[in-house]
Design a protein around this motif. Structure first.
Motif, PDB file in Angstrom:
ATOM      1  N   UNK A   1     -14.535  26.517  24.096  1.00 16.08           N
ATOM      2  CA  UNK A   1     -14.871  27.817  23.536  1.00 16.08           C
ATOM      3  C   UNK A   1     -15.548  27.651  22.175  1.00 16.08           C
ATOM      4  N   UNK A   2     -15.074  26.690  21.396  1.00 17.55           N
ATOM      5  CA  UNK A   2     -15.712  26.416  20.114  1.00 17.55           C
ATOM      6  C   UNK A   2     -17.148  25.947  20.288  1.00 17.55           C
ATOM      7  N   UNK A   3     -17.389  25.057  21.257  1.00 17.90           N
ATOM      8  CA  UNK A   3     -18.746  24.596  21.543  1.00 17.90           C
ATOM      9  C   UNK A   3     -19.656  25.761  21.926  1.00 17.90           C
ATOM     10  N   UNK A   4     -19.126  26.660  22.761  1.00 19.39           N
ATOM     11  CA  UNK A   4     -19.928  27.796  23.227  1.00 19.39           C
ATOM     12  C   UNK A   4     -20.297  28.715  22.070  1.00 19.39           C
ATOM     13  N   UNK A   5     -19.351  28.951  21.180  1.00 21.79           N
ATOM     14  CA  UNK A   5     -19.616  29.834  20.042  1.00 21.79           C
ATOM     15  C   UNK A   5     -20.647  29.198  19.110  1.00 21.79           C
ATOM     16  N   UNK A   6     -20.531  27.873  18.877  1.00 21.21           N
ATOM     17  CA  UNK A   6     -21.511  27.180  18.043  1.00 21.21           C
ATOM     18  C   UNK A   6     -22.899  27.222  18.669  1.00 21.21           C
TER      19      UNK A   6
ATOM     20  N   UNK B   1     -28.852  32.091  18.275  1.00 20.83           N
ATOM     21  CA  UNK B   1     -29.140  33.342  17.585  1.00 20.83           C
ATOM     22  C   UNK B   1     -30.130  33.127  16.450  1.00 20.83           C
ATOM     23  N   UNK B   2     -29.910  32.065  15.666  1.00 28.03           N
ATOM     24  CA  UNK B   2     -30.840  31.768  14.567  1.00 28.03           C
ATOM     25  C   UNK B   2     -32.210  31.373  15.102  1.00 28.03           C
TER      26      UNK B   2
ATOM     27  N   UNK C   1     -36.470  27.697  25.153  1.00 26.87           N
ATOM     28  CA  UNK C   1     -35.671  26.472  25.184  1.00 26.87           C
ATOM     29  C   UNK C   1     -34.320  26.700  24.521  1.00 26.87           C
ATOM     30  N   UNK C   2     -34.319  27.471  23.432  1.00 22.63           N
ATOM     31  CA  UNK C   2     -33.060  27.762  22.744  1.00 22.63           C
ATOM     32  C   UNK C   2     -32.092  28.479  23.687  1.00 22.63           C
ATOM     33  N   UNK C   3     -32.607  29.433  24.458  1.00 22.55           N
ATOM     34  CA  UNK C   3     -31.764  30.151  25.420  1.00 22.55           C
ATOM     35  C   UNK C   3     -31.243  29.219  26.508  1.00 22.55           C
ATOM     36  N   UNK C   4     -32.127  28.369  27.044  1.00 19.40           N
ATOM     37  CA  UNK C   4     -31.723  27.459  28.122  1.00 19.40           C
ATOM     38  C   UNK C   4     -30.663  26.478  27.636  1.00 19.40           C
TER      39      UNK C   4
END
Length: 349
Positions: free
Chosen positions: A305-310, A316-317, A328-331
């Motif tokens: 969960x921590x990895x996913x949030x990071x 987002x940035x 690429x950021x989304x993928x």
């Protein structure tokens, strides 16, 4: 008047009258339509009317407000006419009924008029009329109940939409079904109308392309289809859903926001064993949001969960200008979340 069914044992639990699905409504001298979901209630009431009208086109239909009731109305509308036409009386607002209506309705259900069907609509918004509901459910008269339970959870909406197509013997592919439900996540009435439009307009199977053609303008919510699929760990499906959403015109910024919202909810309820209602009140969430977040947490741990949030914070940035390639950021974000592993790790390891 038809003979009444034999009384049941006092030890029997739950309602003593038949519970009838809103998808297969049928008439009875007393029909209680209970629950808050207006779409289901309207379908049930219309179904009873259509059933009676098919039996006799001369059906007389009358509408009554239980919260603005004139004494004697119920008996007057249900009494046989000169020519003996069947009568249907639809009573709305039973949850706000007057004392006069309550008294007359309690008397009426003990001796329903022959040839008359009375539909009592109670939303459950209050306990007003509970004495009447209890009497009907106890089998005081010859009645049935058609529940119109609230459609709150995502799974409820999926089941509802799937049932619409199944009833029409129309096939919709799973990804198209999820996209359709997500596009109308906030309004069951609109979801029902969309299902009926597709059933009436589309020849053959309903595919992703069909949903895009009809409802591509609602792509802002298709982000939740991508998020749900990735959070469930379905990596391949998540990438396909992402590309489908982007091809439909989805904006990367609200896409990341959808992931952030769901992960934030998961983090808030993780490890908490309070009852859903109590936890929801404390966190300022809805009961169903807590239940959904807990279901989403299956297979997750503190590290993943921590990895996913990071990964979501980084995406987002990047989609807001910190990187040249927002796709690429989304993928990369979807990959980390769906595989629950750092980017570059082979899925499944």
């Amino acid at each position: 008047m038809a003979a009444r069914p034999p009384a049941r044992s006092s030890a029997a639990k739950g309602p003593k009258i038949p519970q009838v699905s809103w998808r297969e409504p049928r008439p009875a001298p007393i029909v209680l339509v209970s629950g808050p979901e207006e779409v289901l209630a309207e379908r049930a009431i219309a179904g009873v009317r259509d059933y009676l009208r098919a039996e006799d086109p001369a059906l007389e239909v009358s509408d009554v407000r239980a919260d603005d009731y004139a004494a004697g109305t119920l008996l007057a509308l249900t009494s046989p006419s000169l020519f003996g036409e069947p009568r249907l009386v639809r009573v709305a607002g039973v949850e706000k009924c007057t004392d006069a209506f309550l008294q007359e309705a309690l008397s009426y259900i003990e001796h329903p008029q022959e040839g008359a069907t009375v539909i009592l609509r109670h939303t459950g918004a209050s306990v007003r009329g509970k004495k009447l509901l209890d009497a009907i459910r106890a089998g005081t008269g010859d009645g049935i109940e058609i529940p119109a339970a609230a459609i709150k959870r995502d799974s409820d909406r999926v089941d509802f939409a799937a049932g619409e197509f199944k009833a029409a013997k129309k096939r919709i592919v799973p990804t198209a079904l999820r996209a359709l439900v997500s596009a109308f996540a906030d309004d069951v009435t609109e979801l029902a109308a969309a299902c009926q439009q597709l059933i009436g307009d589309v020849d053959g199977d309903i595919t992703d392309e069909v949903i895009t053609r009809y409802y591509g303008g609602r792509v802002e919510v298709s982000a939740f289809v991508v998020a749900d699929t990735a959070i469930a760990g379905r990596y391949g499906e998540a990438l396909i859903a992402l590309r489908h959403a982007l091809a439909s015109g989805a904006d990367p910024v609200p896409m990341v926001a959808a992931f952030a919202m769901k992960l934030r909810g998961m983090a808030r309820v993780a490890g908490n064993r309070e009852p859903s209602r109590q936890l929801a009140q404390r966190l300022g969430m809805k009961d169903w949001q807590v239940d959904r977040a807990r279901r989403d947490l299956q297979g997750w741990n503190e590290r993943s969960l921590g990895l996913a949030i990071q990964a979501t914070a980084r995406a987002d940035a990047e989609v807001k200008g910190a990187a040249r390639d927002p796709i690429f950021a989304l993928e990369r974000m979807v990959t980390v979340i769906a595989t629950r592993a750092p980017f570059g790790t082979e899925p499944g390891r």
